[in-house]
Design a protein around this motif. Structure first.
Motif, PDB file in Angstrom:
ATOM      1  N   GLU A 287       0.942  -1.324  -0.095  1.00 17.21           N
ATOM      2  CA  GLU A 287      -0.015  -0.166   0.470  1.00 17.21           C
ATOM      3  C   GLU A 287       0.789   1.458  -0.137  1.00 17.21           C
ATOM      4  OE1 GLU A 287      -4.176  -1.013   1.392  1.00 17.21           O
ATOM      5  OE2 GLU A 287      -2.606  -0.686   3.384  1.00 17.21           O
ATOM      6  N   LEU A 288       2.134   1.069   0.344  1.00 19.70           N
ATOM      7  CA  LEU A 288       2.735   1.869   0.041  1.00 19.70           C
ATOM      8  C   LEU A 288       3.256   2.384  -1.245  1.00 19.70           C
ATOM      9  CD1 LEU A 288       4.507   1.805   3.787  1.00 19.70           C
ATOM     10  CD2 LEU A 288       2.514   3.633   3.018  1.00 19.70           C
ATOM     11  N   GLN A 289       3.589   1.831  -2.111  1.00 20.71           N
ATOM     12  CA  GLN A 289       3.612   2.523  -3.565  1.00 20.71           C
ATOM     13  C   GLN A 289       3.743   3.523  -4.068  1.00 20.71           C
ATOM     14  OE1 GLN A 289       2.410  -0.548  -6.935  1.00 20.71           O
ATOM     15  NE2 GLN A 289       1.077  -2.022  -5.679  1.00 20.71           N
ATOM     16  N   PHE A 290       4.365   3.725  -4.711  1.00 22.00           N
ATOM     17  CA  PHE A 290       4.856   5.757  -5.472  1.00 22.00           C
ATOM     18  C   PHE A 290       3.720   5.920  -6.173  1.00 22.00           C
ATOM     19  CE2 PHE A 290       9.109   5.533  -3.527  1.00 22.00           C
ATOM     20  CZ  PHE A 290       9.180   5.561  -2.233  1.00 22.00           C
ATOM     21  N   SER A 314       0.678  -2.463   9.835  1.00 22.14           N
ATOM     22  CA  SER A 314       2.188  -2.627  11.691  1.00 22.14           C
ATOM     23  C   SER A 314       2.675  -1.041  10.542  1.00 22.14           C
ATOM     24  CB  SER A 314       3.174  -2.691  11.768  1.00 22.14           C
ATOM     25  OG  SER A 314       2.142  -4.112  12.757  1.00 22.14           O
ATOM     26  N   LYS A 315       3.315  -1.231   8.796  1.00 23.16           N
ATOM     27  CA  LYS A 315       3.673   0.169   8.559  1.00 23.16           C
ATOM     28  C   LYS A 315       3.304   1.332   8.426  1.00 23.16           C
ATOM     29  CE  LYS A 315       7.709  -2.969   8.514  1.00 23.16           C
ATOM     30  NZ  LYS A 315       8.617  -3.423   9.607  1.00 23.16           N
ATOM     31  N   THR A 316       2.442   1.494   8.275  1.00 28.23           N
ATOM     32  CA  THR A 316       1.206   2.280   7.249  1.00 28.23           C
ATOM     33  C   THR A 316       0.804   3.142   8.677  1.00 28.23           C
ATOM     34  OG1 THR A 316      -0.424   0.454   7.322  1.00 28.23           O
ATOM     35  CG2 THR A 316       1.201   1.136   5.229  1.00 28.23           C
ATOM     36  N   LEU A 317      -0.264   2.198  10.308  1.00 28.95           N
ATOM     37  CA  LEU A 317      -0.983   3.107  10.831  1.00 28.95           C
ATOM     38  C   LEU A 317      -0.325   2.622  12.409  1.00 28.95           C
ATOM     39  CD1 LEU A 317      -3.474   4.336  10.939  1.00 28.95           C
ATOM     40  CD2 LEU A 317      -4.651   2.031  11.297  1.00 28.95           C
ATOM     41  N   ALA A 318      -0.536   1.233  12.068  1.00 31.67           N
ATOM     42  CA  ALA A 318      -0.089   0.960  14.270  1.00 31.67           C
ATOM     43  C   ALA A 318       0.411   0.242  13.928  1.00 31.67           C
ATOM     44  CB  ALA A 318      -1.594   0.866  14.323  1.00 31.67           C
ATOM     45  N   PRO A 319       1.886   0.119  14.418  1.00 32.85           N
ATOM     46  CA  PRO A 319       2.442  -0.627  15.514  1.00 32.85           C
ATOM     47  C   PRO A 319       2.635  -0.815  16.007  1.00 32.85           C
ATOM     48  CG  PRO A 319       4.034   1.459  15.278  1.00 32.85           C
ATOM     49  CD  PRO A 319       1.929   1.416  13.907  1.00 32.85           C
ATOM     50  N   ASP A 320       1.775  -1.330  16.798  1.00 33.25           N
ATOM     51  CA  ASP A 320       2.229  -1.343  18.645  1.00 33.25           C
ATOM     52  C   ASP A 320       1.005  -1.714  18.240  1.00 33.25           C
ATOM     53  OD1 ASP A 320       3.385  -1.769  20.749  1.00 33.25           O
ATOM     54  OD2 ASP A 320       1.245  -0.728  21.809  1.00 33.25           O
ATOM     55  N   TYR A 321      -0.041  -2.321  17.563  1.00 33.38           N
ATOM     56  CA  TYR A 321      -1.237  -3.015  17.766  1.00 33.38           C
ATOM     57  C   TYR A 321      -0.807  -4.352  17.362  1.00 33.38           C
ATOM     58  CZ  TYR A 321      -4.309   1.080  18.647  1.00 33.38           C
ATOM     59  OH  TYR A 321      -4.969   2.359  20.075  1.00 33.38           O
ATOM     60  N   ARG A 322       0.081  -4.244  16.347  1.00 27.26           N
ATOM     61  CA  ARG A 322       0.557  -6.240  16.023  1.00 27.26           C
ATOM     62  C   ARG A 322      -0.983  -6.668  15.106  1.00 27.26           C
ATOM     63  NH1 ARG A 322       4.199  -5.969  14.559  1.00 27.26           N
ATOM     64  NH2 ARG A 322       5.022  -7.740  14.631  1.00 27.26           N
ATOM     65  N   ILE A 323      -0.983  -6.197  14.454  1.00 26.81           N
ATOM     66  CA  ILE A 323      -2.142  -5.943  13.767  1.00 26.81           C
ATOM     67  C   ILE A 323      -2.119  -6.672  12.607  1.00 26.81           C
ATOM     68  CG2 ILE A 323      -4.950  -5.624  12.782  1.00 26.81           C
ATOM     69  CD1 ILE A 323      -4.844  -4.097  14.912  1.00 26.81           C
ATOM     70  N   GLY A 324      -2.033  -7.947  11.771  1.00 23.57           N
ATOM     71  CA  GLY A 324      -1.631  -8.330  10.923  1.00 23.57           C
ATOM     72  C   GLY A 324      -2.729  -9.749   9.499  1.00 23.57           C
ATOM     73  N   TRP A 325      -2.588  -9.649   8.661  1.00 22.12           N
ATOM     74  CA  TRP A 325      -4.250 -10.933   8.482  1.00 22.12           C
ATOM     75  C   TRP A 325      -3.082 -11.150   7.101  1.00 22.12           C
ATOM     76  CZ3 TRP A 325      -4.912  -9.555   3.235  1.00 22.12           C
ATOM     77  CH2 TRP A 325      -4.604  -8.331   2.938  1.00 22.12           C
ATOM     78  N   LEU A 326      -3.941 -12.252   7.372  1.00 22.40           N
ATOM     79  CA  LEU A 326      -3.524 -13.507   6.127  1.00 22.40           C
ATOM     80  C   LEU A 326      -4.757 -13.666   5.407  1.00 22.40           C
ATOM     81  CD1 LEU A 326      -2.196 -15.862   5.163  1.00 22.40           C
ATOM     82  CD2 LEU A 326      -1.835 -16.985   6.643  1.00 22.40           C
ATOM     83  N   ASP A 327      -4.301 -13.493   4.044  1.00 26.73           N
ATOM     84  CA  ASP A 327      -5.940 -14.343   3.229  1.00 26.73           C
ATOM     85  C   ASP A 327      -5.386 -15.868   2.240  1.00 26.73           C
ATOM     86  OD1 ASP A 327      -7.036 -15.070   0.468  1.00 26.73           O
ATOM     87  OD2 ASP A 327      -7.390 -13.325   0.162  1.00 26.73           O
ATOM     88  N   GLY A 328      -5.725 -16.480   2.625  1.00 25.60           N
ATOM     89  CA  GLY A 328      -5.176 -17.977   2.634  1.00 25.60           C
ATOM     90  C   GLY A 328      -5.462 -18.618   1.746  1.00 25.60           C
ATOM     91  N   GLY A 329      -6.225 -18.123   0.409  1.00 18.85           N
ATOM     92  CA  GLY A 329      -7.015 -19.034  -1.020  1.00 18.85           C
ATOM     93  C   GLY A 329      -7.689 -20.195  -0.413  1.00 18.85           C
ATOM     94  N   ARG A 330      -6.488 -21.547  -0.787  1.00 19.95           N
ATOM     95  CA  ARG A 330      -7.242 -22.664  -0.627  1.00 19.95           C
ATOM     96  C   ARG A 330      -6.908 -23.363   0.308  1.00 19.95           C
ATOM     97  NH1 ARG A 330      -6.799 -25.117  -5.778  1.00 19.95           N
ATOM     98  NH2 ARG A 330      -6.485 -27.474  -4.401  1.00 19.95           N
ATOM     99  N   PHE A 331      -6.183 -22.616   1.345  1.00 24.85           N
ATOM    100  CA  PHE A 331      -5.690 -23.628   2.478  1.00 24.85           C
ATOM    101  C   PHE A 331      -6.218 -22.378   3.941  1.00 24.85           C
ATOM    102  CE2 PHE A 331      -2.044 -23.304  -0.447  1.00 24.85           C
ATOM    103  CZ  PHE A 331      -2.151 -24.683  -0.913  1.00 24.85           C
ATOM    104  N   ALA A 332      -7.590 -21.491   3.295  1.00 30.02           N
ATOM    105  CA  ALA A 332      -7.134 -21.227   4.482  1.00 30.02           C
ATOM    106  C   ALA A 332      -8.611 -21.256   5.672  1.00 30.02           C
ATOM    107  CB  ALA A 332      -8.859 -19.520   3.571  1.00 30.02           C
ATOM    108  N   ALA A 333      -9.481 -22.348   5.167  1.00 26.57           N
ATOM    109  CA  ALA A 333     -10.372 -23.564   6.613  1.00 26.57           C
ATOM    110  C   ALA A 333      -8.982 -23.492   7.536  1.00 26.57           C
ATOM    111  CB  ALA A 333     -10.713 -23.916   6.221  1.00 26.57           C
ATOM    112  N   ASP A 334      -7.098 -23.571   7.197  1.00 24.65           N
ATOM    113  CA  ASP A 334      -7.053 -24.766   7.764  1.00 24.65           C
ATOM    114  C   ASP A 334      -6.337 -24.128   8.532  1.00 24.65           C
ATOM    115  OD1 ASP A 334      -7.363 -27.611   6.734  1.00 24.65           O
ATOM    116  OD2 ASP A 334      -5.931 -27.281   5.007  1.00 24.65           O
TER     117      ASP A 334
END
Length: 476
Positions: A287-290, A314-334
Motif C-alpha cells: 500500500e506504500l507504492q509511489f 504495522s508499517k502504515t498505521l499502528a505498529p504497536d497494535y500488531r495487527i496483521g492479516w492473511l488471505d489463506g486462499g485454498r488453505f484458509a480453513a486449515d
C-alpha cells in the motif's frame, strides 16, 4: 506564493536534469537571476530549488549557488550467481550484532525499518478511534476475544482489497499478530520439517530464522534489483520438483524496494497454479507504492487459490497494535484452525479501533500523504548517497516504501564499514544478513523512515566518509 508555480518550475528543471540537458556539475541560474528572468517571486524560486535539493537532483555550493548533483546509478543485475558458500552462523552473528547496536544510547539508527515520528503515523486520530470504541463497548476488555472477532476490520480489509486487485471474502481471512505470524501460519499449513522452500536472494532477514525454526530448508533464487524474482530460475526449480512452497515479495520488495512488472506477476501466478505449489506473497509494503493507482498483487492473477497473501497495518498505521492479516486462499480453513490452536485470537478492541479509523475515511488520505513523503525521502537519501559515497556506488530506485539497497564498490566490506560506523554512533543493516553467504558483503540497506534532520544527514555523511577511506585503503 502559488504552489503550482514553484512546482511547475521544479518539474521543468527536474526534467532537464534527468534528460541530460542540464548535465552533472552544471551550475543553475542564481535565485535572483531566475526570478527576474521568469518574472517570479524570489520565494517561488527558492521553493523550487529546495524541492530539487530534497530530491537529490541539485547541491548547494558555497559562493557558487546550486549545481546538478552526481548521478547515482541503479544496480543492474542479481548477485545471486556470485560464488558464496553458505554461512548461516555468520549471518546470525551479524544480525545479533545489529540488534545489540540498535540498543545503544545515542545511536543514529539507519537500519530499523520502523517509521518513527508523528509525520508517519496518525497517532492522535487513532487514539481517538480507540477511545471511542472503548467508550461504546467497555465490556470488550472484560471478554476473551474470539477468533476473527473484529468483524468490522475484516469487512474493511475485504472492502479495501480491490485497490490491490485482491478480491477476497471474510471466510478467506484470518487476523494475526503482525505479518510475521501470518508468514509463519502460511508456512506451517503447507510444509513439514525437512521440506524445501524457494525464497528470493536477497531476502528479508527474518525469513531465515523463521525457516530454521520450522525445520525447513531455504533455496535461494536470483532476484533482480528492479524486476524481482527470476522466473526462469523458478520455473526450472518447479519443473525439477521437490519444492513445498515459495515465499516472495513481488510488490515493494524488502530489501530491494522494487516491484515485479505486472506481466511477471501474471506469469508467477500462472506458474504456481500450473505446478500447484503454494506461493506465500508478502505484501506488507504494497500500500506504500509511489504509483497511483496501485499496481495489483500477484494474488490478483491467482486462478485456483494457490497464492496466500500476508499483510498488516504495522508499517502504515499502528505498529504497536500488531495487527496483521492473511488471505489463506485454498488453505484458509486449515489456517484459521491452526491460528486458533497456536495463539487463539487477536484483540477485538484494537481491531475495532483500526476499523473505526478506516470507516471514517481517514486511512486513504493518510496513505496518500505517506506515499508522497516516502517518495521524497527516498529521493533525498539517494541524493545524499550520490554526494557522499565513493564513486562506483549504486542504489536501487524503489517503487514504494522507504528502503534503499546500496551496492558499494566490491573492494569495500560492509562488515568492516559497519564496525567503523558503529564506533562513530551510526548503525545500518549490512548486506550479509540478507543471504546465508557472503555475496552481499559489499552491500547495505538504509531506512528512510525517520526525520531527515541534521543527525540523519550527518550519519549518512559519516558512512560515506568511512566508505571512501576503506576504498582508498584497498586501492593503496
Amino acid at each position: 506564493m502559488a504552489t503550482n508555480l514553484y512546482q511547475s518550475l521544479a518539474d521543468e528543471m527536474a526534467d532537464a536534469i534527468r534528460s541530460g540537458r542540464l548535465p552533472v556539475g552544471a551550475r543553475l541560474p542564481s535565485l535572483r537571476g531566475l526570478a527576474t528572468q521568469r518574472s517570479l517571486s524570489l520565494n517561488t524560486v527558492i521553493a523550487a530549488y529546495r524541492q530539487l535539493e530534497d530530491a537529490g537532483l541539485v547541491l548547494p555550493r558555497p559562493k557558487a549557488g546550486f549545481v546538478v548533483s552526481p548521478r547515482l546509478p541503479e544496480p543492474t543485475q542479481s548477485l545471486r550467481q556470485a560464488p558464496s558458500p553458505p554461512s548461516a552462523p555468520a549471518q546470525q552473528a551479524m544480525m545479533a550484532r545489529v540488534l545489540a547496536a540498535q540498543q545503544q544510547p545515542g545511536i543514529v539508527d539507519l537500519a530499523f525499518a520502523g517509521p518513527r515520528g508523528k509525520r508517519f503515523y496518525p497517532g492522535a486520530q487513532l487514539a481517538r478511534s480507540t477511545a471511542q470504541v472503548l467508550r461504546r463497548a467497555a465490556t470488550t476488555v472484560e471478554t476473551y476475544a474470539r477468533p476473527n472477532g473484529a468483524a468490522r476490520l475484516l469487512a474493511q480489509i475485504v472492502q479495501r482489497g480491490p485497490r490491490l486487485g485482491l478480491h477476497t471474502t471474510v471466510d478467506r481471512l484470518v487476523l494475526t499478530h503482525g505479518a510475521m505470524e501470518a508468514l509463519q501460519l502460511a508456512l506451517r499449513v503447507v510444509t513439514k520439517p525437512g521440506d524445501a522452500v524457494a525464497i528470493e536472494a536477497p531476502s528479508y532477514f527474518n525469513i531465515y530464522p523463521l525457516l530454521r525454526s520450522l525445520g525447513l530448508r531455504a533455496i535461494e533464487l536470483p532476484t533482480h534489483p528492479r524486476d524481482g524474482l527470476d522466473l526462469d530460475a523458478l520455473e526450472a526449480l518447479l519443473e525439477a520438483g521437490g519444492i513445498a512452497a515459495i515465499m516472495a515479495m513481488p510488490t515493494v520488495h524488502n530489501p530491494l524496494g522494487g516491484s515485479m512488472p505486472v506481466p511477471n506477476k501474471q506469469r508467477l501466478a500462472a506458474l504456481v497454479n500450473h505446478y500447484q505449489v503454494p506461493l506465500i506473497e508478502d505484501a506488507v509494503y504494497a500500500e506504500l507504492q509511489f504509483k497511483e493507482p496501485l499496481e495489483p498483487l500477484a494474488k490478483s492473477f491467482d486462478r485456483d487459490g494457490w497464492i496466500m497473501v500476508c499483510s498488516g497495518f504495522s508499517k502504515t498505521l499502528a505498529p504497536d497494535y500488531r495487527i496483521g492479516w492473511l488471505d489463506g486462499g485454498r488453505f484458509a480453513a486449515d489456517i484459521q484452525l491452526l491460528k486458533f490452536h497456536s495463539s487463539g485470537a487477536e484483540s477485538r478492541l484494537l481491531g475495532d479501533a483500526v476499523a473505526a479509523f478506516l470507516e471514517a475515511g481517514n486511512y486513504e488520505h493518510h496513505l496518500r500523504g505517506l506515499r508522497r513523503l516516502y517518495s521524497d525521502q527516498v529521493a533525498h537519501v539517494r541524493g545524499l548517497i550520490a554526494q557522499h559515497f565513493p564513486s562506483g556506488t549504486s542504489a536501487t530506485q524503489p517503487t514504494g516504501g522507504f528502503l534503499l539497497w546500496v551496492e558499494l564498490p566490491a573492494a569495500i566490506d560492509a562488515g568492516d564499514l559497519f564496525e567503523q560506523a558503529l564506533a562513530e554512533g551510526v548503525v545500518f543493516m549490512p548486506g550479509q544478513v540478507y543471504s546465508r553467504g557472503a555475496r552481499y558483503r559489499h552491500c547495505l540497506r538504509l531506512s528512510c523512515c525517520q526525520e531527515l534532520d541534521a543527525r540523519f544527514v550527518g550519519a549518512i555523511a559519516t558512512v560515506g566518509r568511512l566508505a571512501n577511506a576503506l576504498q582508498a585503503r584497498a586501492a593503496g
